[in-house]
Design a protein around this motif. Structure first.
Motif, short mmCIF file in Angstrom:
data_model
loop_
_atom_site.label_atom_id
_atom_site.label_comp_id
_atom_site.label_asym_id
_atom_site.label_seq_id
_atom_site.Cartn_x
_atom_site.Cartn_y
_atom_site.Cartn_z
N ILE A 73 0.91 -1.19 0.02
CA ILE A 73 0.12 -0.13 -0.01
C ILE A 73 0.87 1.44 -0.20
CG2 ILE A 73 -1.70 1.19 1.10
CD1 ILE A 73 -2.53 -1.47 2.52
N TYR A 74 1.94 0.90 0.64
CA TYR A 74 2.81 2.21 0.80
C TYR A 74 3.55 2.49 -0.63
CZ TYR A 74 7.17 4.92 1.71
OH TYR A 74 8.13 5.99 1.59
N VAL A 75 4.05 1.44 -1.43
CA VAL A 75 4.49 1.85 -2.86
C VAL A 75 3.36 2.24 -3.65
CG1 VAL A 75 5.49 0.79 -4.72
CG2 VAL A 75 6.02 0.05 -2.47
N LEU A 76 2.16 1.82 -3.68
CA LEU A 76 1.13 2.57 -4.35
C LEU A 76 0.85 3.96 -3.95
CD1 LEU A 76 -1.74 -0.10 -4.25
CD2 LEU A 76 -0.60 0.63 -6.31
N SER A 77 0.99 4.36 -2.51
CA SER A 77 0.86 5.72 -2.33
C SER A 77 1.70 6.78 -2.79
CB SER A 77 0.68 5.87 -0.63
OG SER A 77 0.19 4.78 -0.18
N VAL A 78 3.14 6.12 -2.78
CA VAL A 78 4.27 6.86 -3.19
C VAL A 78 4.01 7.19 -4.68
CG1 VAL A 78 6.77 6.55 -3.99
CG2 VAL A 78 6.07 5.96 -1.52
N LEU A 79 3.42 6.22 -5.69
CA LEU A 79 3.46 6.12 -6.88
C LEU A 79 2.21 7.39 -7.32
CD1 LEU A 79 3.96 2.71 -8.31
CD2 LEU A 79 5.53 4.73 -8.24
N LEU A 80 1.12 6.97 -6.80
CA LEU A 80 -0.17 7.73 -7.24
C LEU A 80 -0.27 9.13 -6.39
CD1 LEU A 80 -2.91 4.95 -6.96
CD2 LEU A 80 -1.53 5.83 -8.87
N ILE A 81 0.37 9.20 -5.09
CA ILE A 81 0.10 10.69 -4.53
C ILE A 81 1.59 11.40 -4.46
CG2 ILE A 81 -0.76 11.93 -2.45
CD1 ILE A 81 -2.63 10.12 -3.42
N GLY A 82 2.60 10.55 -4.04
CA GLY A 82 3.92 11.25 -4.05
C GLY A 82 4.37 11.70 -5.19
N LYS A 114 10.62 -12.79 5.39
CA LYS A 114 9.35 -13.20 4.91
C LYS A 114 8.21 -12.36 5.56
CE LYS A 114 9.43 -18.18 4.69
NZ LYS A 114 9.91 -18.97 5.64
N PHE A 115 8.57 -11.74 6.81
CA PHE A 115 7.33 -11.17 7.37
C PHE A 115 7.42 -9.65 6.51
CE2 PHE A 115 6.81 -7.08 9.86
CZ PHE A 115 5.61 -7.32 10.38
N LEU A 116 8.47 -9.30 5.73
CA LEU A 116 8.27 -8.02 5.16
C LEU A 116 7.80 -8.19 3.78
CD1 LEU A 116 9.17 -4.95 5.30
CD2 LEU A 116 11.52 -5.64 4.61
N PHE A 117 7.91 -9.47 3.06
CA PHE A 117 7.73 -9.67 1.79
C PHE A 117 6.50 -10.47 1.61
CE2 PHE A 117 12.25 -8.17 1.36
CZ PHE A 117 11.90 -7.12 0.83
N THR A 118 5.87 -11.31 2.51
CA THR A 118 4.50 -11.92 2.26
C THR A 118 3.49 -11.36 2.74
OG1 THR A 118 6.17 -13.58 3.11
CG2 THR A 118 3.96 -14.25 2.16
N PRO A 119 2.45 -11.03 1.97
CA PRO A 119 1.55 -10.10 2.58
C PRO A 119 0.47 -10.49 3.31
CG PRO A 119 1.39 -10.00 0.25
CD PRO A 119 2.66 -10.83 0.60
N ASP A 120 -0.03 -10.07 4.47
CA ASP A 120 -1.03 -10.61 5.22
C ASP A 120 -2.19 -9.49 5.30
OD1 ASP A 120 -2.80 -11.49 7.22
OD2 ASP A 120 -1.35 -11.31 8.88
N PHE A 121 -3.05 -9.71 4.32
CA PHE A 121 -4.12 -8.62 4.28
C PHE A 121 -5.12 -8.83 5.37
CE2 PHE A 121 -2.11 -9.14 0.15
CZ PHE A 121 -2.15 -7.72 -0.32
N SER A 122 -4.95 -9.83 6.33
CA SER A 122 -5.99 -9.72 7.33
C SER A 122 -5.62 -8.45 8.43
CB SER A 122 -6.05 -10.88 8.29
OG SER A 122 -4.61 -11.16 8.65
N LYS A 123 -4.34 -7.96 8.26
CA LYS A 123 -4.27 -6.88 8.99
C LYS A 123 -4.45 -5.49 8.58
CE LYS A 123 -1.01 -8.78 12.38
NZ LYS A 123 0.01 -9.67 11.82
N VAL A 124 -5.05 -5.45 7.32
CA VAL A 124 -5.04 -4.15 6.59
C VAL A 124 -6.61 -3.46 6.86
CG1 VAL A 124 -5.43 -3.27 4.39
CG2 VAL A 124 -3.67 -4.85 4.73
N THR A 125 -6.45 -2.48 7.42
CA THR A 125 -7.81 -1.65 7.69
C THR A 125 -7.92 -0.19 6.97
OG1 THR A 125 -6.81 -0.45 9.62
CG2 THR A 125 -7.99 -2.65 10.05
N ALA A 126 -8.90 0.50 7.11
CA ALA A 126 -8.92 1.55 6.48
C ALA A 126 -7.73 2.68 6.95
CB ALA A 126 -10.16 2.41 6.67
N SER A 127 -7.29 2.55 8.22
CA SER A 127 -6.57 3.42 8.83
C SER A 127 -4.92 2.84 8.34
CB SER A 127 -6.28 3.50 10.29
OG SER A 127 -5.91 2.24 10.85
N THR A 128 -4.78 1.81 7.85
CA THR A 128 -3.49 1.14 7.19
C THR A 128 -3.21 1.99 6.08
OG1 THR A 128 -4.01 -0.84 7.83
CG2 THR A 128 -2.13 -0.70 6.34
N PHE A 129 -4.36 2.44 5.31
CA PHE A 129 -4.07 3.15 3.96
C PHE A 129 -3.70 4.59 4.20
CE2 PHE A 129 -6.52 -0.34 2.24
CZ PHE A 129 -6.10 -0.26 0.86
#
Ligand code: TRP
Length: 449
Positions: free
Chosen positions: A48-57, A202-217
């Motif tokens: 999500i961070y990378v997407l934010s960087v590209l779309l907004i940054g 692995k923690f850094l590169f295997t996504p666990d989408f269960s932790k994602v909430t609106a506030s993560t974005f």
């Protein structure tokens, strides 16, 4: 349009990239990114961070570059030159860096103190994480030591600024940025090779989408903002030293790439270390000052690893404080018509005073609180949650709606001499997507949604 031809410029494209990357790469990447990613689920956050960087940054960075390079002026002068009604945005761009410096210099001072302690081998006597936590709180609350380090760090920044735009800012970035990358790669390899280290990767590169909430974005967006130095005049000021033939689109993409790479590598340094000793990756802001030194101490040659790690933080912080200092120095020099030397000293004095007060507000001056927050926390809160997103929002409105619609394409293509295929997409992002998302961050930060 008035062009000040006597003004200094950076040597060329490489200089522009390294200097801007120096501003972007900082404590935000190495101290903040890993713990924020740790708290928000690791890989999913990274995505999500990378997407934010590209779309907004990227769009906002391009807008700031275009404004700075076109006007070749300090932040206040730049906005005033383009539209007299928008000078206030320029003032936001120079006041916010002063407030950021107030707490950023304090943390930078801590990194310096930790580097020196590591070098003298003092940490090798310490054993448990609890002991490190105690050392950290005793140190940050000490009445004078962190304050002195804050001033020393400000003077170090001053030293570079005093050498000038080319001999100081550009030359120091040309030395420090490659050094930073080398240290980071060495540390990353060392971390991966630790027993159990792959679990951290692995923690850094295997996504666990269960932790994602609106506030993560929203957290990811806020982090992208801070990390890319967007929204408050650093990029406008640096771009004012770009040459007219600098390709600003390429510069922005390269800076964004370097900044993201450094954040990811910082994660690769930190998470394997954290996992190898079985600590939770969610330790929060103290991850770098408490958890990591404790981990280093369990390793052979601990003194060496922790010294170069804190040297890395010092370098990263310094190239960022230089950019914040320069926003103010350029403003005072050009708008108050004082010499650059005197302007730099005024900035150094103001930053030292604010930094020392912020540092003391954590210990000796506990009374220095406003609305239940210490001055230190308040400066962090107001800049990250209010001034930065507000600055970003108005920059989008200014570049997307107020300026002549030919302004941006004209600057991005260097007056039509280089191609720019993605302009329709960029324009859409700048006019609609960025302002809408920024408004959301802003309301969320203030707890209004
Ligand atoms: N980007 C830097 C970091 O990641 C901090 C910084 C420097 C900054 N200049 C800025 C943040 C301007 C916001 C705006 O540590």
């Amino acid at each position: 349009m008035m062009k000040a031809t006597h003004r200094a410029t950076f040597g060329g494209q490489l200089g522009a990239v390294l200097v801007t990357a120096g501003s972007a790469v900082g404590l935000g990447n190495i101290w903040r990114f890993p713990y924020v990613a740790g708290e928000n689920g690791g890989a999913a956050f990274l995505l999500i961070y990378v997407l934010s960087v590209l779309l907004i940054g990227v769009p906002i960075m391009l807008a700031e570059f275009a404004i700075g390079r076109h006007t070749h002026s300090n932040a206040v002068g730049a906005y005033r030159m383009l539209s007299g009604h928008w000078t206030a945005l320029g003032y936001n761009s120079v006041i916010a860096p002063l407030l950021i410096m107030g707490f950023y210099l304090v943390v930078s001072g801590w990194t310096m103190e930790y580097m020196i302690h590591s070098l003298t081998g003092e940490f090798t006597r310490v054993q448990t994480v609890e002991e490190y936590a105690a050392i950290f709180s005793t140190f940050t609350q000490n009445p004078w030591r962190p304050a002195i380090y804050t001033v020393i760090f400000t003077l170090l920044t001053h030293g570079v600024i005093a050498l000038g735009v080319q001999k100081g800012i550009e030359r120091s970035s040309r030395i420090m940025m490659p050094l930073l990358m080398v240290i980071l790669v060495v540390l990353a390899i060392h971390s991966i090779l630790l027993p159990g280290g792959m679990q951290g990767v692995k923690f850094l590169f295997t996504p666990d989408f269960s932790k994602v909430t609106a506030s993560t974005f929203l957290t990811a967006l806020g982090q992208a903002f801070f990390s890319l130095s967007i929204g408050l005049g650093c990029l406008v000021t640096y771009a004012s030293y770009f040459k007219d033939d600098t390709n600003i689109t390429h510069t922005a993409l390269q800076v964004v790439l370097i900044d993201t790479l450094v954040a990811v590598l910082a994660g690769v340094v930190i998470f394997p270390a954290v996992f190898s000793v079985g600590i939770e990756p969610t330790a929060g802001p103290s991850l770098v000052f408490v958890t990591l030194p404790a981990i280093f101490n369990t390793l052979p040659l601990s003194m060496v690893w922790s010294t170069i790690f804190f040297l890395l933080l010092v370098i990263a912080a310094l190239t960022s404080t230089i950019s914040l200092h320069e926003v103010l120095t350029a403003y005072i020099h050009e708008e108050w018509h004082l010499s650059r030397r005197i302007s730099a000293w005024i900035v150094t004095a103001a930053c030292s005073l604010l930094g020392v007060a912020a540092s003391l507000s954590l210990g000796a001056w506990k009374w220095l609180q406003i609305g239940g927050k210490s001055l230190f926390d308040l400066l962090d809160f107001v800049t990250a949650n209010v001034l930065l997103p507000a600055g970003g929002f108005f920059i989008c409105i200014f570049a997307g709606w107020v300026l002549d619609r030919r302004f941006m394409p004209h600057e991005l293509t260097n007056k039509g001499t280089i191609p720019l295929r993605l302009w329709p997409l960029l324009r859409l992002l700048l006019r609609w997507v960025c302002p809408a998302l920024l408004l959301l961050i802003f309301l969320d930060n203030l707890g209004l949604i």
